[in-house]
Design an enzyme around this catalytic site. Structure first.
Site, PDB file in Angstrom:
ATOM      1  N   HIS A 100      -8.960   3.112   3.560  1.00  0.00           N
ATOM      2  CA  HIS A 100      -8.487   3.850   2.387  1.00  0.00           C
ATOM      3  C   HIS A 100      -9.603   4.227   1.420  1.00  0.00           C
ATOM      4  CE1 HIS A 100      -4.367   4.497   0.230  1.00  0.00           C
ATOM      5  NE2 HIS A 100      -5.121   5.573   0.218  1.00  0.00           N
ATOM      6  N   ASP A 123       1.698   2.802  -0.652  1.00  0.00           N
ATOM      7  CA  ASP A 123       0.787   1.739  -0.237  1.00  0.00           C
ATOM      8  C   ASP A 123       1.351   0.379  -0.642  1.00  0.00           C
ATOM      9  OD1 ASP A 123      -1.508   0.220   0.378  1.00  0.00           O
ATOM     10  OD2 ASP A 123      -2.876   1.677  -0.516  1.00  0.00           O
ATOM     11  N   HIS A 125      -0.666  -1.868  -1.525  1.00  0.00           N
ATOM     12  CA  HIS A 125      -1.665  -2.301  -2.504  1.00  0.00           C
ATOM     13  C   HIS A 125      -1.878  -1.233  -3.581  1.00  0.00           C
ATOM     14  CE1 HIS A 125      -2.559  -4.064   1.504  1.00  0.00           C
ATOM     15  NE2 HIS A 125      -2.734  -5.170   0.808  1.00  0.00           N
ATOM     16  N   ASP A 127      -4.962  -0.673  -4.887  1.00  0.00           N
ATOM     17  CA  ASP A 127      -6.321  -0.137  -4.695  1.00  0.00           C
ATOM     18  C   ASP A 127      -6.964   0.203  -6.027  1.00  0.00           C
ATOM     19  OD1 ASP A 127      -5.971  -0.488  -2.001  1.00  0.00           O
ATOM     20  OD2 ASP A 127      -5.565   1.600  -1.555  1.00  0.00           O
ATOM     21  N   HIS A 140     -12.369  -0.481   0.140  1.00  0.00           N
ATOM     22  CA  HIS A 140     -11.065   0.132   0.429  1.00  0.00           C
ATOM     23  C   HIS A 140      -9.983  -0.362  -0.522  1.00  0.00           C
ATOM     24  CE1 HIS A 140      -8.934  -2.917   3.373  1.00  0.00           C
ATOM     25  NE2 HIS A 140      -9.562  -3.544   2.404  1.00  0.00           N
ATOM     26  N   ASP A 227      -0.974   5.083   2.998  1.00  0.00           N
ATOM     27  CA  ASP A 227      -1.558   3.975   3.745  1.00  0.00           C
ATOM     28  C   ASP A 227      -0.463   3.413   4.637  1.00  0.00           C
ATOM     29  OD1 ASP A 227      -2.531   1.437   4.556  1.00  0.00           O
ATOM     30  OD2 ASP A 227      -3.789   1.290   2.774  1.00  0.00           O
ATOM     31  N   ASP A 229      -0.100   0.646   5.810  1.00  0.00           N
ATOM     32  CA  ASP A 229       0.340  -0.715   5.492  1.00  0.00           C
ATOM     33  C   ASP A 229       1.412  -0.720   4.401  1.00  0.00           C
ATOM     34  OD1 ASP A 229      -0.840  -0.814   2.891  1.00  0.00           O
ATOM     35  OD2 ASP A 229      -2.669  -1.739   3.631  1.00  0.00           O
ATOM     36  N   GLU A 272      -5.729   3.998   7.408  1.00  0.00           N
ATOM     37  CA  GLU A 272      -5.654   2.589   7.809  1.00  0.00           C
ATOM     38  C   GLU A 272      -4.955   2.351   9.138  1.00  0.00           C
ATOM     39  OE1 GLU A 272      -7.262   0.107   6.489  1.00  0.00           O
ATOM     40  OE2 GLU A 272      -7.757   0.710   4.420  1.00  0.00           O
TER      41      GLU A 272
END
Length: 300
Positions: A100, A123, A125, A127, A140, A227, A229, A272
Site C-alpha cells: 500500500h 482498508d 488499517h 495507514d 506501507h 487494500d 486486507d 496488497e
C-alpha cells in the site's frame, strides 16, 4: 465512468517485511482483469509495470526509522509521473499493487489535477502512521498520512508538492486495526472513519450512502484506494497483514456497485495481493471481481 482505462502495475514490496506482494500485479492480470473489463466495453491500455529500485543487498535498511526510504521514494516518484501522464491524457488510472505504500505515488500523480480530490480508503488499517508512531518502520502503514502532508519530507514532497489531499476529503471504510498514534491523528484532523462496528451496526448500504453524500458536495474527483486486507481473510487470504472480522465478499461487491452508480470515482488502485500467501490465486480473483462491480458489471 471514463471508458478509457490505463493500467499501471507497481511490483513494490519494499514497504513491509513479507516478500511476494511484488507479484500482485501479475496475479491480478492472470486472474483475467483485462478480459473482464473489456467485456464491459472499456478501452484497456496496459502500460506494464513501473521499475522499482532494488533494496540494499544486506536487506531492508532503515533511515530515520523508515525501512527502504530512498528506494520507496524513488519508486513512488516514477509512479507519480506515469499516473500524472495518464490523467493528463484524459484516461482513468487503474493502479495494481504491490504494497500500500504505492498510494503515495498514485495520489501524487492524481491530486495535482484536482482542487479537492476525495479519497475512499477501503482498508483494515488507517495507514496513518509516521516514523515516530510506527511500531515497525514499515512505510506501507504510512501512505495516507504522507498524502496528507504528515511524515518524512522525502515522502511528503513526492512529485514536488504537498499536501496531496485534505483530511476532510477522506473516508476510511472497514477499519479494525488502528495504532494509538493513528487514532490521535484521526481525532486531531477530524477524518471520517467507518470501522467494522459501524459497518455491522449500520449496514454497508448506509455506510456507502453516507460516504457518497459526504464526498459529493466537497470534492471534484474521488480516488478509491482498496487494500484487499479490508476483506476478511476467509475471503482474501493472500494478503500480508490479515485482520480477522473483516468485510465480506458480498458487502464489498455492494460497495463497489454503489460507487459505480455514484458516478464519482475518477481513479482507483487495488493493493496488497500476495500470491505466495494466497490459495489458488483466490485473492487476485476477488480483486478482479470487485473491479467488475466498480466498473458497472451487473446481472441486469
Amino acid at each position: 465512468m471514463n471508458k478509457q482505462i490505463s493500467v499501471i502495475g507497481v511490483p513494490m514490496d519494499l514497504g513491509q517485511m513479507r516478500r511476494g506482494v511484488d507479484m500482485g500485479p501479475s496475479a491480478i492480470r492472470y486472474a483475467g482483469m483485462t478480459e473482464r473489463l473489456e467485456k464491459l466495453k472499456y478501452d484497456i491500455e496496459d502500460l506494464g509495470d513501473i521499475d522499482i529500485p532494488l533494496p540494499p543487498k544486506t536487506g531492508s535498511e532503515k533511515l530515520d526509522n523508515l525501512r527502504n526510504l530512498n528506494e520507496i521514494s524513488e519508486g513512488s516518484q516514477s509512479l507519480a509521473k506515469e499516473v500524472d501522464k495518464v490523467v493528463e491524457e484524459g484516461r482513468f488510472p487503474l493502479v495494481l499493487g504491490g504494497d500500500h505504500s504505492i498510494a503515495m505515488g498514485t495520489l501524487a500523480g492524481i491530486a495535482k489535477h484536482y482542487e479537492n480530490l476525495g479519497v475512499i480508503w477501503y482498508d483494515a488499517h488507517g495507514d496513518l502512521n509516521t516514523a515516530d508512531s510506527s511500531p515497525s518502520g514499515n512505510i506501507h502503514g504510512m501512505p495516507l498520512a504522507v498524502s496528507l502532508g504528515i511524515g518524512h519530507e522525502k515522502l511528503t514532497s513526492i512529485h514536488g508538492y504537498e499536501p496531496k489531499i485534505k483530511p476532510e476529503n477522506v473516508v476510511i471504510v472497514g477499519a479494525r486495526s488502528l495504532d494509538e498514534g493513528e487514532r490521535e491523528l484521526i481525532k486531531e484532523h477530524g477524518i471520517k472513519v467507518y470501522t467494522m462496528h459501524e459497518v455491522d451496526r449500520m449496514g454497508m448500504t448506509k455506510v456507502m450512502e453516507e460516504s457518497v453524500e459526504y464526498l459529493k458536495g466537497r470534492t471534484d474527483g474521488v480516488h478509491l484506494s482498496l487494500d484487499l486486507d479490508g476483506l476478511d481473510p476467509h475471503e482474501a487470504p493472500g494478503v500480508g497483514t490479515p485482520v480477522i472480522g473483516g468485510l465480506s465478499y458480498r458487502e464489498s461487491h455492494l460497495a463497489m456497485e454503489m460507487l459505480y452508480q455514484s458516478e464519482m470515482i475518477t481513479s482507483a488502485e487495488f493493493v496488497e495481493v500476495n500470491p505466495i500467501l494466497d490459495e489458488k490465486n483466490k485473492t487476485a480473483s476477488v480483486a478482479v471481481g470487485l473491479m467488475g462491480s466498480l466498473f458497472g458489471e451487473s446481472l441486469k
